[in-house]
Design a protein around this motif. Structure first.
Motif, short mmCIF file in Angstrom:
data_model
loop_
_atom_site.label_atom_id
_atom_site.label_comp_id
_atom_site.label_asym_id
_atom_site.label_seq_id
_atom_site.Cartn_x
_atom_site.Cartn_y
_atom_site.Cartn_z
N SER A 110 11.55 4.60 -2.73
CA SER A 110 10.26 4.71 -2.05
C SER A 110 9.66 6.06 -2.38
CB SER A 110 10.44 4.58 -0.53
OG SER A 110 10.92 3.30 -0.20
N GLY A 111 8.46 6.04 -2.97
CA GLY A 111 7.82 7.29 -3.36
C GLY A 111 7.45 7.31 -4.82
N ASP A 112 7.05 8.48 -5.31
CA ASP A 112 6.59 8.60 -6.69
C ASP A 112 7.73 8.92 -7.65
OD1 ASP A 112 7.20 11.24 -6.16
OD2 ASP A 112 5.13 11.92 -6.09
N GLU A 113 7.37 9.17 -8.92
CA GLU A 113 8.38 9.43 -9.95
C GLU A 113 9.20 10.67 -9.63
OE1 GLU A 113 8.58 10.58 -14.70
OE2 GLU A 113 6.90 9.38 -13.96
N GLN A 114 8.58 11.70 -9.09
CA GLN A 114 9.31 12.92 -8.75
C GLN A 114 10.40 12.62 -7.72
OE1 GLN A 114 6.90 16.24 -7.54
NE2 GLN A 114 8.65 17.44 -6.85
N LYS A 115 10.05 11.81 -6.72
CA LYS A 115 11.02 11.43 -5.69
C LYS A 115 12.16 10.64 -6.32
CE LYS A 115 11.51 11.30 -1.07
NZ LYS A 115 11.42 12.46 -0.17
N TRP A 116 11.84 9.75 -7.25
CA TRP A 116 12.85 8.93 -7.93
C TRP A 116 13.84 9.83 -8.67
CZ3 TRP A 116 14.74 7.94 -12.79
CH2 TRP A 116 15.44 6.74 -12.98
N ASN A 123 0.80 -1.23 0.00
CA ASN A 123 0.00 0.00 0.00
C ASN A 123 0.83 1.29 0.00
OD1 ASN A 123 -2.49 -1.43 0.05
ND2 ASN A 123 -2.24 -1.74 2.27
N GLU A 124 2.13 1.17 -0.34
CA GLU A 124 3.01 2.34 -0.43
C GLU A 124 3.58 2.44 -1.84
OE1 GLU A 124 3.56 4.62 1.85
OE2 GLU A 124 2.38 3.65 3.43
N PRO A 125 3.70 3.67 -2.39
CA PRO A 125 4.24 3.82 -3.75
C PRO A 125 5.75 3.54 -3.78
CG PRO A 125 3.88 5.97 -2.78
CD PRO A 125 3.31 4.98 -1.81
N VAL A 126 6.17 2.77 -4.76
CA VAL A 126 7.58 2.48 -5.01
C VAL A 126 7.84 2.70 -6.49
CG1 VAL A 126 9.39 0.72 -5.03
CG2 VAL A 126 7.78 0.82 -3.13
N THR A 127 8.90 3.42 -6.83
CA THR A 127 9.19 3.72 -8.23
C THR A 127 10.50 3.06 -8.64
OG1 THR A 127 8.05 5.84 -8.05
CG2 THR A 127 9.54 5.57 -9.92
N VAL A 128 10.50 2.48 -9.84
CA VAL A 128 11.68 1.81 -10.38
C VAL A 128 11.97 2.38 -11.77
CG1 VAL A 128 10.26 -0.07 -11.32
CG2 VAL A 128 12.70 -0.44 -10.95
N GLY A 129 13.25 2.48 -12.11
CA GLY A 129 13.62 2.98 -13.42
C GLY A 129 15.07 2.68 -13.73
#
Length: 252
Positions: free
Chosen positions: A189-195, A170-176
């Motif tokens: 951990s977080g959205d695309e902006q955080k990534w 239930n927490e956003p995780v972003t990979v790239g």
């Protein structure tokens, strides 16, 4: 010249010293950085100084990486900070993606003159153009797809430089794709902006070693201060650091 594992004792310290990087400065880098260097990976951006043809000292900043020459001896390659990225070999659309911090798939010329497909990305700290052969990142993406049950559309987006945000517990995780990392793939951990904000490696303001201290300035640049040049502020910070380390050891 292949990248292989190095031992600290065999690094080309005389060559490094010619660029103002002493053995003490290298050995005072954090252990995680030394491990990365010994694996043939890039260093953080470090200060270097050389004498020009007029005998004047010129200061600059660069990443470096160790390689093993054909005769088996270790050597060092520098990746200096550039004013702008050399993008003339890429078309307008590719340049736009690269300047936006995205990884792209492109044809690159190998050292032997052959061309091959590779993932390409700009190092935000040096503006150097990095590339990694497609099969290496492709294999890691395949493993990622199997573990996270990703479909072709999601993988295609990752291959074209678009970070993917998922829900885990239930927490956003972003990979790239991030070619500065060991696997070429970075989680956050977080959205695309955080990534995108987490592209620079994190350093403490003061990193004390055996012989001196690496200090990170307000501009994010690292500079080295040998122990004999410590200010009262640095002596106080070293004392605080020692107290924190002792307290942490007692609570283990």
């Amino acid at each position: 010249m292949n990248k292989v594992r190095f031992e600290l004792t065999e690094l080309p310290y005389p060559t490094l010293a010619r660029f103002g990087l002493t053995q003490e400065m290298i050995e005072d880098l954090p252990m995680r950085v030394l491990d990365e260097l010994c694996d043939g990976r890039y260093s953080p951006v470090l200060p270097v100084r050389v004498e020009d043809e007029k005998g004047e000292t010129v200061e600059s900043r660069t990443r470096l990486a160790f390689i093993r020459r054909d005769d088996g001896q270790p050597d060092v390659v520098f990746y200096p900070v550039l004013k702008s990225s050399p993008l003339e070999r890429y078309d307008e659309a590719q340049q736009k993606q690269l300047l936006a911090g995205k990884a792209i798939l492109a044809d690159v010329e190998l050292a032997d003159g052959r061309h091959s497909k590779a993932f390409v990305q700009i190092d935000p700290e040096t503006k150097q153009v990095m590339s990694v052969p497609t099969p290496i990142i492709g294999r890691n993406l395949q493993v990622l797809a199997e573990e996270l049950h990703l479909g072709p559309t999601e993988i295609n987006g990752l291959q074209h430089g678009e970070p993917l945000t998922l829900a885990m517990d239930n927490e956003p995780v972003t990979v790239g794709i991030d070619l500065q990392t060991k696997t070429g793939i970075r989680f956050c951990s977080g959205d695309e902006q955080k990534w995108r904000e987490q592209t620079k490696r994190k350093w403490d303001k003061y990193t004390f070693g055996v012989y001196g201290c690496w200090v990170m300035g307000d501009d994010g640049n690292l500079d080295y201060v040998p122990e004999e040049e410590y200010t009262e502020e640095l002596w106080n910070e070293q004392k605080k650091s020692g107290e924190r380390n002792r307290a942490a050891a007692m609570h283990k």
